[in-house]
Design an enzyme around this catalytic site. Sequence first.
Site, PDB file in Angstrom:
ATOM      1  N   TYR A   1       0.826  -1.214   0.000  1.00 42.59           N
ATOM      2  CA  TYR A   1       0.000   0.000   0.000  1.00 42.59           C
ATOM      3  C   TYR A   1       0.862   1.267   0.000  1.00 42.59           C
ATOM      4  O   TYR A   1       0.372   2.345  -0.312  1.00 42.59           O
ATOM      5  CB  TYR A   1      -0.918   0.049   1.218  1.00 42.59           C
TER       6      TYR A   1
ATOM      7  N   HIS B   1       0.200 -11.591   2.022  1.00 43.43           N
ATOM      8  CA  HIS B   1      -0.779 -10.830   1.251  1.00 43.43           C
ATOM      9  C   HIS B   1      -1.439 -11.671   0.156  1.00 43.43           C
ATOM     10  O   HIS B   1      -2.632 -11.525  -0.109  1.00 43.43           O
ATOM     11  CB  HIS B   1      -0.109  -9.597   0.637  1.00 43.43           C
TER      12      HIS B   1
END
Length: 269
Positions: free
Chosen positions: A42, A100
Amino acid sequence: MTVRTIPKLGFGTYGRTGPEGISALLAALEIGYRHLDTAQDYGNESEVGAAVARSGLARDDVFVTTKIAPRHYAKGNLLPSLHESLDRLGLEQVDLTLLHWPSPNGEIELGDYVEQIAEAKQSGLSRLIGVSNFTIDLLQQTMAIVGEDAIATNQFELNPHMQNKRLADFCQANGILVTCYLPIAHGTLGDDPVLQRIAAAHGATIAQVALAFELAKGYAAIPTSSKVERIRENFASQSIVLSPTDIRDIESVDQGRRRIDPAWGPDWD
């Protein structure tokens, strides 16, 4: 208040970058969110850390999740990358660290990175560990490696139009918390007549109904927004009590509509 378990309603931080991102994060914490969900990919772990530091809240009052990017899965790379995340966050420990994605196209053996994330917990870098975007088969393999009780959560796409029932049921049957990302489907649920009717009956927004549904199912959800009024509305979804009929009606609108589906992703259930 010390947060020891995963708060069921968290604040997703994807897209919350720079000064505006910090402002949104601070607003979420002021409104009452106590779970911030970030990731190495991110690019905003520093913003999340800044918001936690500036919030005035005690460290133990904010549950912080980050996710390891697959590029750090090779042997010997995962823990150093988590140390770097901690430096960016300004924390000594995260509450939850997730893988992730499964390694793209299976390039790295599952055991290589699963064993490393288990070490992150054993070494105290992360209080809990979990996975994201893992299928039933991958969950079974992971549990065989690290133990049936080691996986705190599986975070994957789930909302009224993408209910992922088989995977969600498997997780709940095995004591793995379901964490919904895209829980309000990027705000694309507005044309659904069933959701419109239920929202009107409760004097709520469709996004609030979607979140109330996920919470009623026992899932966690991590909506996000840059707008304070939306952040506040989403938080208020916790006060909406859906009837069993409401829940059955929402279950009926599942379209299996997946929005996040990279070519290198897993073979979905």
